[in-house]
Design a protein around this motif. Structure first.
Motif, PDB file in Angstrom:
ATOM      1  N   GLU A 253       3.491   5.610  -5.661  1.00  0.00           N
ATOM      2  CA  GLU A 253       3.337   5.804  -6.999  1.00  0.00           C
ATOM      3  C   GLU A 253       2.422   6.768  -7.399  1.00  0.00           C
ATOM      4  O   GLU A 253       2.404   7.553  -8.418  1.00  0.00           O
ATOM      5  CB  GLU A 253       3.137   4.447  -7.412  1.00  0.00           C
ATOM      6  CG  GLU A 253       2.758   4.064  -9.098  1.00  0.00           C
ATOM      7  CD  GLU A 253       2.690   2.957  -9.435  1.00  0.00           C
ATOM      8  OE1 GLU A 253       2.398   2.684 -10.425  1.00  0.00           O
ATOM      9  OE2 GLU A 253       2.799   1.996  -8.513  1.00  0.00           O
ATOM     10  N   PHE A 254       1.379   6.889  -6.619  1.00  0.00           N
ATOM     11  CA  PHE A 254       0.187   7.559  -6.892  1.00  0.00           C
ATOM     12  C   PHE A 254       0.485   9.393  -6.748  1.00  0.00           C
ATOM     13  O   PHE A 254       0.304  10.036  -7.435  1.00  0.00           O
ATOM     14  CB  PHE A 254      -1.058   7.632  -6.012  1.00  0.00           C
ATOM     15  CG  PHE A 254      -2.198   8.455  -6.191  1.00  0.00           C
ATOM     16  CD1 PHE A 254      -2.947   8.187  -7.166  1.00  0.00           C
ATOM     17  CD2 PHE A 254      -2.459   9.498  -5.300  1.00  0.00           C
ATOM     18  CE1 PHE A 254      -3.990   9.048  -7.444  1.00  0.00           C
ATOM     19  CE2 PHE A 254      -3.468  10.272  -5.505  1.00  0.00           C
ATOM     20  CZ  PHE A 254      -4.388  10.162  -6.518  1.00  0.00           C
ATOM     21  N   ILE A 255       1.411   9.363  -5.655  1.00  0.00           N
ATOM     22  CA  ILE A 255       1.892  10.635  -5.392  1.00  0.00           C
ATOM     23  C   ILE A 255       2.659  11.502  -6.655  1.00  0.00           C
ATOM     24  O   ILE A 255       2.483  12.640  -7.100  1.00  0.00           O
ATOM     25  CB  ILE A 255       2.776  10.910  -4.007  1.00  0.00           C
ATOM     26  CG1 ILE A 255       1.549  10.621  -2.941  1.00  0.00           C
ATOM     27  CG2 ILE A 255       3.550  12.262  -4.214  1.00  0.00           C
ATOM     28  CD1 ILE A 255       2.269  10.522  -1.571  1.00  0.00           C
ATOM     29  N   HIS A 256       3.538  10.566  -7.164  1.00  0.00           N
ATOM     30  CA  HIS A 256       4.403  10.970  -8.189  1.00  0.00           C
ATOM     31  C   HIS A 256       3.812  10.613  -9.688  1.00  0.00           C
ATOM     32  O   HIS A 256       4.498  10.615 -10.439  1.00  0.00           O
ATOM     33  CB  HIS A 256       5.780  10.223  -8.074  1.00  0.00           C
ATOM     34  CG  HIS A 256       6.576  10.479  -6.842  1.00  0.00           C
ATOM     35  ND1 HIS A 256       7.291  11.956  -6.342  1.00  0.00           N
ATOM     36  CD2 HIS A 256       6.759   9.965  -5.736  1.00  0.00           C
ATOM     37  CE1 HIS A 256       7.592  11.974  -5.648  1.00  0.00           C
ATOM     38  NE2 HIS A 256       7.335  10.803  -4.888  1.00  0.00           N
TER      39      HIS A 256
ATOM     40  N   GLN B 218      -7.055   3.585 -10.386  1.00  0.00           N
ATOM     41  CA  GLN B 218      -6.403   2.379  -9.920  1.00  0.00           C
ATOM     42  C   GLN B 218      -5.640   2.620  -8.719  1.00  0.00           C
ATOM     43  O   GLN B 218      -5.874   1.903  -7.963  1.00  0.00           O
ATOM     44  CB  GLN B 218      -5.501   1.496 -10.979  1.00  0.00           C
ATOM     45  CG  GLN B 218      -4.835   0.410 -10.474  1.00  0.00           C
ATOM     46  CD  GLN B 218      -3.802  -0.155 -11.340  1.00  0.00           C
ATOM     47  OE1 GLN B 218      -3.760   0.326 -12.555  1.00  0.00           O
ATOM     48  NE2 GLN B 218      -3.082  -1.239 -10.762  1.00  0.00           N
ATOM     49  N   LEU B 219      -4.848   3.764  -8.598  1.00  0.00           N
ATOM     50  CA  LEU B 219      -4.186   4.041  -7.544  1.00  0.00           C
ATOM     51  C   LEU B 219      -5.057   4.754  -6.418  1.00  0.00           C
ATOM     52  O   LEU B 219      -4.320   4.755  -5.374  1.00  0.00           O
ATOM     53  CB  LEU B 219      -2.644   4.933  -8.051  1.00  0.00           C
ATOM     54  CG  LEU B 219      -1.806   3.991  -8.926  1.00  0.00           C
ATOM     55  CD1 LEU B 219      -0.678   4.908  -9.316  1.00  0.00           C
ATOM     56  CD2 LEU B 219      -1.219   2.772  -8.026  1.00  0.00           C
ATOM     57  N   ALA B 220      -5.763   5.561  -6.831  1.00  0.00           N
ATOM     58  CA  ALA B 220      -6.553   6.480  -6.276  1.00  0.00           C
ATOM     59  C   ALA B 220      -7.005   5.766  -4.888  1.00  0.00           C
ATOM     60  O   ALA B 220      -7.383   6.038  -3.656  1.00  0.00           O
ATOM     61  CB  ALA B 220      -7.646   7.243  -6.763  1.00  0.00           C
TER      62      ALA B 220
ATOM     63  N   ARG C  59       0.856  -1.153   0.022  1.00  0.00           N
ATOM     64  CA  ARG C  59       0.179  -0.039   0.179  1.00  0.00           C
ATOM     65  C   ARG C  59       0.834   1.359  -0.052  1.00  0.00           C
ATOM     66  O   ARG C  59       0.515   2.238  -0.787  1.00  0.00           O
ATOM     67  CB  ARG C  59      -1.012  -0.027   1.157  1.00  0.00           C
ATOM     68  CG  ARG C  59      -1.995  -1.105   1.196  1.00  0.00           C
ATOM     69  CD  ARG C  59      -2.978  -0.868   2.406  1.00  0.00           C
ATOM     70  NE  ARG C  59      -3.918  -2.030   2.696  1.00  0.00           N
ATOM     71  CZ  ARG C  59      -4.703  -1.984   3.479  1.00  0.00           C
ATOM     72  NH1 ARG C  59      -5.041  -1.345   4.256  1.00  0.00           N
ATOM     73  NH2 ARG C  59      -5.399  -3.231   3.493  1.00  0.00           N
ATOM     74  N   GLU C  60       1.871   1.286   0.524  1.00  0.00           N
ATOM     75  CA  GLU C  60       2.788   2.349   0.798  1.00  0.00           C
ATOM     76  C   GLU C  60       3.443   2.719  -0.610  1.00  0.00           C
ATOM     77  O   GLU C  60       3.725   3.874  -0.912  1.00  0.00           O
ATOM     78  CB  GLU C  60       3.942   2.109   1.863  1.00  0.00           C
ATOM     79  CG  GLU C  60       3.233   2.296   3.222  1.00  0.00           C
ATOM     80  CD  GLU C  60       4.370   1.923   4.320  1.00  0.00           C
ATOM     81  OE1 GLU C  60       5.565   1.887   4.056  1.00  0.00           O
ATOM     82  OE2 GLU C  60       3.956   1.967   5.440  1.00  0.00           O
ATOM     83  N   GLN C  61       3.827   1.438  -1.225  1.00  0.00           N
ATOM     84  CA  GLN C  61       4.487   1.710  -2.565  1.00  0.00           C
ATOM     85  C   GLN C  61       3.477   2.318  -3.529  1.00  0.00           C
ATOM     86  O   GLN C  61       3.846   3.035  -4.449  1.00  0.00           O
ATOM     87  CB  GLN C  61       4.695   0.069  -2.997  1.00  0.00           C
ATOM     88  CG  GLN C  61       5.479   0.140  -4.413  1.00  0.00           C
ATOM     89  CD  GLN C  61       5.863  -1.127  -5.018  1.00  0.00           C
ATOM     90  OE1 GLN C  61       5.843  -2.202  -3.992  1.00  0.00           O
ATOM     91  NE2 GLN C  61       5.927  -1.494  -6.072  1.00  0.00           N
TER      92      GLN C  61
END
Length: 240
Positions: free
Chosen positions: A66-69, A86-88, A60-62
C-alpha cells in the motif's frame, strides 16, 4: 502515540512506561504475560514485540504494498502526509535516509504540485512538505479566481465593435414618443415587446425561428420570393 512522544520528549524507558498504561482488556493481559517472559525496557524492543503481536508479517506486507503504490490522488496534502507517515513505519528498510523519504513523498504528490516542487530540488522531507502546503494553497486560490476571470473576459469580448449588446425588452406602459426599439404601441394599452431573435416588435412566435416568410407567414420561401410581394408590386392598389 509517536506524535505525543515527539511533542513531549522522554527517554526510551519512559516511552515504554507510558505506552503500557494505554493498554486495556486483552492488550493489558497480553502485556502482563509478555513481561513474565522478558523485561522489556527499550522502546525499540517494545515496538518489535508489539508489532509481532498485532501486526503479523502478512499485514506488514499488505501495508508495504500500500505504501509503495501510495499517491495523493483526491486527498489534500495534509491527508496524504498523514497516510504517508502512517505507512512509512512499515517500510523502514526501504526509507533509510531523509533524502529518500523526501523523494518518495514528492513522487506521490498531485502532478501539478509535483511539477512545481521538482524544479526546486528540495533536500529534506520537512522542506518538501512545507512547500507542498504552500503550492496547494496557491493552486486553490488560482482556481477560485477562474470564474470571475472568465466572466470578465466574456464582458470584454461583448464590448468589442461589431458585437451587438443584449436587447432590452420593455414590458411596461409607454407613450408614443418613446424610441422605436422599445416596441410598438399596442392599441389596447402597453407595448409590444421587441423580439429577442429578430429585434422587431411583434406578438407570437418569431418567423425567423420557424423559417417562415416574413410577409405571408408560410414556409417554403423567403420574403424576396413571396408571391404576395410580387402581386402587390404588380398591382399597387391591391390590399396587402
Amino acid at each position: 502515540m509517536e506524535k505525543i512522544f515527539r511533542a513531549l520528549p522522554c527517554t526510551k524507558r519512559q516511552k515504554v512506561t507510558f505506552a503500557k498504561f494505554t493498554f486495556k482488556d486483552d492488550a493489558q493481559e497480553w502485556w502482563l504475560l509478555t513481561l513474565e517472559k522478558e523485561d522489556i525496557v527499550t522502546w525499540a524492543r517494545f515496538l518489535e514485540v508489539f508489532y509481532e503481536k498485532y501486526f503479523p508479517d502478512s499485514l506488514r506486507e499488505q501495508k508495504a504494498v500500500e505504501f509503495i503504490h501510495l499517491r495523493q490522488g483526491t486527498m489534500t496534502v495534509a491527508k496524504y502526509e498523514s497516510k504517508f507517515t502512517q505507512l512509512a513505519q512499515f517500510m523502514t528498510y526501504v526509507i533509510f535516509t531523509k533524502a529518500r523519504k523526501a523523494k518518495k513523498f514528492e513522487a506521490g504528490l498531485d502532478p501539478k504540485i509535483k511539477d512545481m516542487l521538482e524544479v526546486l530540488k528540495l533536500p529534506t522531507y520537512a522542506a518538501v512538505i512545507d512547500r507542498a502546503y504552500i503550492t496547494e494553497k496557491g493552486i486553490k486560490a488560482l482556481r477560485s479566481r477562474e470564474p470571475n476571470q472568465k466572466k470578465q473576459f466574456w464582458e470584454r469580448d461583448n464590448r468589442r465593435p461589431g458585437i451587438a449588446p443584449p436587447k432590452r425588452v420593455n414590458m411596461g406602459t409607454t407613450s408614443s414618443t418613446n424610441s422605436s426599439n422599445q416596441g410598438l404601441t399596442n392599441p389596447k394599452g402597453g407595448t409590444i415587446p421587441a423580439c429577442i431573435t429578430c429585434g422587431r416588435s411583434h406578438w407570437g412566435q418569431c418567423r425567423q425561428d420557424t423559417e417562415a416568410c416574413f410577409r405571408c407567414g408560410q414556409i417554403g420561401h423567403l420574403l424576396r420570393d413571396c408571391p404576395k410581394l410580387t402581386s402587390s408590386t404588380a398591382n399597387p392598389s391591391a390590399p396587402v
